[in-house]
Motif scaffolding. Sequence first.
Motif, mmCIF file in Angstrom:
data_model
loop_
_atom_site.group_PDB
_atom_site.id
_atom_site.type_symbol
_atom_site.label_atom_id
_atom_site.label_comp_id
_atom_site.label_asym_id
_atom_site.label_seq_id
_atom_site.Cartn_x
_atom_site.Cartn_y
_atom_site.Cartn_z
ATOM 1 N N GLU A 189 -34.152 62.602 -11.394
ATOM 2 C CA GLU A 189 -33.540 63.708 -10.656
ATOM 3 C C GLU A 189 -33.427 63.377 -9.172
ATOM 4 O O GLU A 189 -32.405 63.663 -8.547
ATOM 5 C CB GLU A 189 -34.345 64.991 -10.852
ATOM 6 C CG GLU A 189 -33.689 66.191 -10.210
ATOM 7 C CD GLU A 189 -34.400 67.485 -10.552
ATOM 8 O OE1 GLU A 189 -33.726 68.533 -10.506
ATOM 9 O OE2 GLU A 189 -35.601 67.466 -10.838
ATOM 10 N N MET A 190 -34.446 62.722 -8.628
ATOM 11 C CA MET A 190 -34.411 62.349 -7.212
ATOM 12 C C MET A 190 -33.295 61.327 -6.957
ATOM 13 O O MET A 190 -32.596 61.395 -5.955
ATOM 14 C CB MET A 190 -35.748 61.761 -6.788
ATOM 15 C CG MET A 190 -35.808 61.385 -5.314
ATOM 16 S SD MET A 190 -37.321 60.536 -4.866
ATOM 17 C CE MET A 190 -37.000 58.926 -5.570
ATOM 18 N N GLY A 207 -30.478 60.728 -8.934
ATOM 19 C CA GLY A 207 -29.118 61.104 -9.306
ATOM 20 C C GLY A 207 -28.826 62.580 -9.357
ATOM 21 O O GLY A 207 -27.722 62.965 -9.741
ATOM 22 N N GLY A 208 -29.800 63.397 -9.019
ATOM 23 C CA GLY A 208 -29.572 64.838 -8.990
ATOM 24 C C GLY A 208 -29.353 65.449 -10.367
ATOM 25 O O GLY A 208 -29.649 64.851 -11.404
ATOM 26 N N ASP A 209 -28.793 66.632 -10.357
ATOM 27 C CA ASP A 209 -28.574 67.398 -11.579
ATOM 28 C C ASP A 209 -27.629 66.693 -12.546
ATOM 29 O O ASP A 209 -27.822 66.739 -13.757
ATOM 30 C CB ASP A 209 -28.035 68.791 -11.231
ATOM 31 C CG ASP A 209 -28.031 69.719 -12.425
ATOM 32 O OD1 ASP A 209 -29.074 69.813 -13.111
ATOM 33 O OD2 ASP A 209 -26.972 70.338 -12.691
ATOM 34 N N ALA A 210 -26.627 66.012 -12.015
ATOM 35 C CA ALA A 210 -25.669 65.312 -12.881
ATOM 36 C C ALA A 210 -26.368 64.232 -13.707
ATOM 37 O O ALA A 210 -26.080 64.062 -14.892
ATOM 38 C CB ALA A 210 -24.552 64.684 -12.052
ATOM 39 N N ILE A 258 -29.622 64.171 -14.487
ATOM 40 C CA ILE A 258 -30.524 64.839 -15.440
ATOM 41 C C ILE A 258 -29.733 65.279 -16.668
ATOM 42 O O ILE A 258 -30.166 65.089 -17.806
ATOM 43 C CB ILE A 258 -31.241 66.043 -14.786
ATOM 44 C CG1 ILE A 258 -32.293 65.548 -13.787
ATOM 45 C CG2 ILE A 258 -31.868 66.952 -15.827
ATOM 46 C CD1 ILE A 258 -33.487 64.840 -14.419
ATOM 47 N N LYS A 259 -28.555 65.853 -16.447
ATOM 48 C CA LYS A 259 -27.732 66.301 -17.576
ATOM 49 C C LYS A 259 -27.314 65.149 -18.478
ATOM 50 O O LYS A 259 -27.119 65.330 -19.669
ATOM 51 C CB LYS A 259 -26.497 67.049 -17.072
ATOM 52 C CG LYS A 259 -26.814 68.408 -16.519
ATOM 53 C CD LYS A 259 -25.559 69.099 -16.016
ATOM 54 C CE LYS A 259 -25.893 70.479 -15.480
ATOM 55 N NZ LYS A 259 -24.704 71.148 -14.932
ATOM 56 N N ALA A 292 -21.680 58.200 -12.697
ATOM 57 C CA ALA A 292 -22.242 59.528 -12.936
ATOM 58 C C ALA A 292 -21.206 60.488 -13.495
ATOM 59 O O ALA A 292 -20.040 60.414 -13.135
ATOM 60 C CB ALA A 292 -22.789 60.098 -11.618
ATOM 61 N N SER A 338 -20.440 66.532 -11.527
ATOM 62 C CA SER A 338 -21.333 67.700 -11.522
ATOM 63 C C SER A 338 -20.521 68.964 -11.692
ATOM 64 O O SER A 338 -19.380 69.051 -11.301
ATOM 65 C CB SER A 338 -22.131 67.810 -10.241
ATOM 66 O OG SER A 338 -21.963 66.800 -9.356
#
Length: 121
Positions: free
Chosen positions: A34-35, A37-40, A42-43, A117, A120
């Motif tokens: 998450e740190m 690549g962020g929410d994208a 994680i998904k 990625a 988002s």
Amino acid sequence: GTCLIRWKSSGINAEYGGVNAIWPATAIATAAVEMLGGDAMIKGSRTPEIMADAAYAILSRDPATCTGNFFIDEEVVKAEGITDLDQYHHSPGTPLFPDFFIGDEYPAPEAIEGGEAPASS
């Protein structure tokens, strides 16, 4: 890593256990991912449960015959009869990120072309 696993496994007495390694086929939904690549990201990851299930399956095997291996998580759970890998997908329907270190020789299912990625939302 693979050479170390094979070397260590050659000198282990089976009564003490086997020496194996396991690696994820895709990104795993952790705080580190998450740190990075962020929410994208994680998904586009699988949950840690796939690693837990694969590790349990490996540890349940006879160490006299199961040692010196480098396993991929999804291959282990498939060998155990788990065919629905969506249960491990953080956000089913989102393309999965291939693992960072596994290399191009192993195509992760639903892997994103070029490892880019997902957009988002």
